[in-house]
Design an enzyme around this catalytic site. Sequence first.
Site, PDB file in Angstrom:
ATOM      1  N   LYS A 113      43.628  56.397  38.313  1.00 40.75           N
ATOM      2  CA  LYS A 113      43.264  55.226  37.490  1.00 40.75           C
ATOM      3  C   LYS A 113      42.213  54.374  38.190  1.00 40.75           C
ATOM      4  CE  LYS A 113      45.999  51.448  37.688  1.00 40.75           C
ATOM      5  NZ  LYS A 113      45.362  50.158  38.041  1.00 40.75           N
ATOM      6  N   ASN A 114      42.425  54.112  39.472  1.00 41.79           N
ATOM      7  CA  ASN A 114      41.533  53.185  40.168  1.00 41.79           C
ATOM      8  C   ASN A 114      40.186  53.800  40.540  1.00 41.79           C
ATOM      9  OD1 ASN A 114      43.417  51.250  39.774  1.00 41.79           O
ATOM     10  ND2 ASN A 114      44.230  51.256  41.868  1.00 41.79           N
ATOM     11  N   ARG A 148      44.053  35.871  42.005  1.00 43.47           N
ATOM     12  CA  ARG A 148      43.093  36.988  42.143  1.00 43.47           C
ATOM     13  C   ARG A 148      41.691  36.404  42.153  1.00 43.47           C
ATOM     14  NH1 ARG A 148      45.388  42.278  40.048  1.00 43.47           N
ATOM     15  NH2 ARG A 148      43.825  43.496  41.108  1.00 43.47           N
TER      16      ARG A 148
HETATM   17  C1  EPZ Z   1      42.215  47.062  43.791  1.00 47.95           C
HETATM   18  O1  EPZ Z   1      42.321  45.729  43.316  1.00 47.95           O
HETATM   19  C2  EPZ Z   1      43.174  47.895  42.982  1.00 47.95           C
HETATM   20  N1  EPZ Z   1      42.793  47.820  41.567  1.00 47.95           N
HETATM   21  C3  EPZ Z   1      44.591  47.379  43.177  1.00 47.95           C
HETATM   22  O2  EPZ Z   1      45.478  48.249  42.492  1.00 47.95           O
HETATM   23  C4  EPZ Z   1      44.927  47.421  44.665  1.00 47.95           C
HETATM   24  O3  EPZ Z   1      46.197  46.846  44.863  1.00 47.95           O
HETATM   25  C5  EPZ Z   1      43.875  46.655  45.457  1.00 47.95           C
HETATM   26  O4  EPZ Z   1      42.558  47.153  45.171  1.00 47.95           O
HETATM   27  C6  EPZ Z   1      44.072  46.760  46.974  1.00 47.95           C
HETATM   28  O5  EPZ Z   1      44.069  48.107  47.356  1.00 47.95           O
HETATM   29  C7  EPZ Z   1      41.842  48.614  41.099  1.00 47.95           C
HETATM   30  O6  EPZ Z   1      41.223  49.412  41.818  1.00 47.95           O
HETATM   31  C8  EPZ Z   1      41.541  48.543  39.651  1.00 47.95           C
HETATM   32  P1  EPZ Z   1      40.889  43.667  46.354  1.00 47.95           P
HETATM   33  P2  EPZ Z   1      41.253  44.640  43.719  1.00 47.95           P
HETATM   34  O7  EPZ Z   1      39.664  42.995  45.821  1.00 47.95           O
HETATM   35  O8  EPZ Z   1      39.927  45.263  43.779  1.00 47.95           O
HETATM   36  C9  EPZ Z   1      41.341  39.134  47.905  1.00 47.95           C
HETATM   37  C10 EPZ Z   1      47.229  48.821  41.036  1.00 47.95           C
HETATM   38  O9  EPZ Z   1      48.454  48.598  41.109  1.00 47.95           O
HETATM   39  N2  EPZ Z   1      40.048  38.870  47.250  1.00 47.95           N
HETATM   40  O10 EPZ Z   1      40.719  44.706  47.404  1.00 47.95           O
HETATM   41  O11 EPZ Z   1      41.448  43.487  42.794  1.00 47.95           O
HETATM   42  C11 EPZ Z   1      42.446  39.408  46.883  1.00 47.95           C
HETATM   43  O12 EPZ Z   1      42.993  38.204  46.404  1.00 47.95           O
HETATM   44  C12 EPZ Z   1      46.221  47.728  41.384  1.00 47.95           C
HETATM   45  O13 EPZ Z   1      46.748  49.895  40.676  1.00 47.95           O
HETATM   46  C13 EPZ Z   1      39.440  37.635  47.431  1.00 47.95           C
HETATM   47  O14 EPZ Z   1      39.955  36.745  48.120  1.00 47.95           O
HETATM   48  O15 EPZ Z   1      41.752  44.256  45.172  1.00 47.95           O
HETATM   49  C14 EPZ Z   1      43.410  40.207  47.704  1.00 47.95           C
HETATM   50  O16 EPZ Z   1      44.204  39.339  48.470  1.00 47.95           O
HETATM   51  C15 EPZ Z   1      46.879  46.390  41.577  1.00 47.95           C
HETATM   52  N3  EPZ Z   1      38.231  37.410  46.830  1.00 47.95           N
HETATM   53  C16 EPZ Z   1      42.514  41.016  48.623  1.00 47.95           C
HETATM   54  O17 EPZ Z   1      41.239  40.344  48.627  1.00 47.95           O
HETATM   55  C17 EPZ Z   1      37.612  38.363  46.081  1.00 47.95           C
HETATM   56  O18 EPZ Z   1      36.500  38.102  45.593  1.00 47.95           O
HETATM   57  C18 EPZ Z   1      42.300  42.482  48.204  1.00 47.95           C
HETATM   58  O19 EPZ Z   1      41.857  42.524  46.873  1.00 47.95           O
HETATM   59  C19 EPZ Z   1      38.239  39.611  45.906  1.00 47.95           C
HETATM   60  C20 EPZ Z   1      39.467  39.842  46.498  1.00 47.95           C
END
Ligand code: EPZ
Length: 418
Positions: free
Chosen positions: A21-22, A120
Amino acid sequence: MSEILISPGRVTGETRVQGAKNSVLPVMAAALLVRGEVVLRGCPALADVDSAVHILRHLGCAVRREADTLCIDASGISDYAIPDDLMRRMRSSVIFLGAILARTGQARMTYPGGCELGPRPIDMHLDALRRLGAHIDEEGGRIFARAESLRGAEIPLRFPSVGATENALIAACAAEGTTTIRNAAREPEIADLVRFLRAVGCRVTGENTAVLTVEGGMPSHGTQYRVIADRIAAGTYLCAAAATGGSVLLHDVETAHLATLCGALTEAGCEIGMEERRISLRAPEKLRAPGMIVTRPYPGFPTDLQAPLMAALLRIDGSAVFDETIFRDRYRHAAELAKMGADIVCEGSRAIVCGVPALHGARVTATDLRGGAALVIAALSAGGDSVIAEAEHIDRGYEDITGVFARLGVRVQRIGGT
Ligand code: EPZ
């Protein structure tokens, strides 16, 4: 609202693993850059993939689905806004931002806002696009981005965010000149996106490292591409077998992507075998506590498998400790697992699971996708039937969950909703 009924049993048998999916979601966003047909294979039938199809169609793309193949033609793109209901349906719709902006010169959507996993923020996504030359206004929860043209830039990420890396990568492919993304995410889904971008003619290097380099402005062309296997779905089925003293053989898996989970399950007493694109697991009657599980960006332990592994460890001898370092509020499943008799104490980023002799069936509610999967795993290892409400969360990430578990010898039945 959808509900599933779960009867306990040993998870035993063979199944193939769905496409990731991701990976599919960012690749669908990247298909917006392409003037020509993209034939994408291995697309799982999931609510989130359906939402992405709706977004593409809303933007004016032609999208056809045949079994696990999506044919996407973005030549006729005619809109640049994602409607609010589609943003609400899938908060990760923000991965379309860079692609829409790059293709049409503007993009409009609502802010994804807080969600099941805690806040988020998307500051890194917006910062990356601004560095590439976009003007972005944020007002009343709305984002309006515009750029007459994008130009290559240095993009240092303060954290290796998966989504921000994807947005930056896709937009950089359309920018004039060279972009360097530093502290980039190294998740396998990023490498998959890079391979797709190369397949359509973009010049990107550095996948699987923390520095991605993009030579932008290259003309793109249609392609056929197959996404990688879903490591989180595979990991979930391994956890289900581990929780129930079962034995499984999974086909079509990228075994290297599951190294940290397999390490923890081996410490817990499971026997794991890996051969090319296949993984087997045989679980003992009772698992023991593995060392502390700390979620980290890849190649660390994946946050998405924290809840499924926790569910597998509820009946261990002794106690297991989790430290969730990626998302602030990713233990909401703990309160639901407690309704089945689990003993979990959450304090800040830590959760301590004290093994209990047995779990009992209960009526519980899925709080989010992976938390919902954890409830399925716990229910399979409980002493009686369970009902999981709001199971639509689970359908966002697991293709044909009833069919997969039927092949694995246990009953997961839909009793309400879709
Ligand atoms: C991706 O989300 C995945 N989603 C998530 O899977 C997964 O849990 C996550 O990566 C971590 O591996 C998809 O790929 C569609 P991040 P994403 O940006 O991209 C902070 C599932 O269950 N952050 O790596 O949203 C954020 O708050 C889903 O399949 C900022 O602060 O994750 C978090 O604490 C859920 N500012 C951390 O970084 C930003 O601009 C990691 O988030 C972006 C993120």
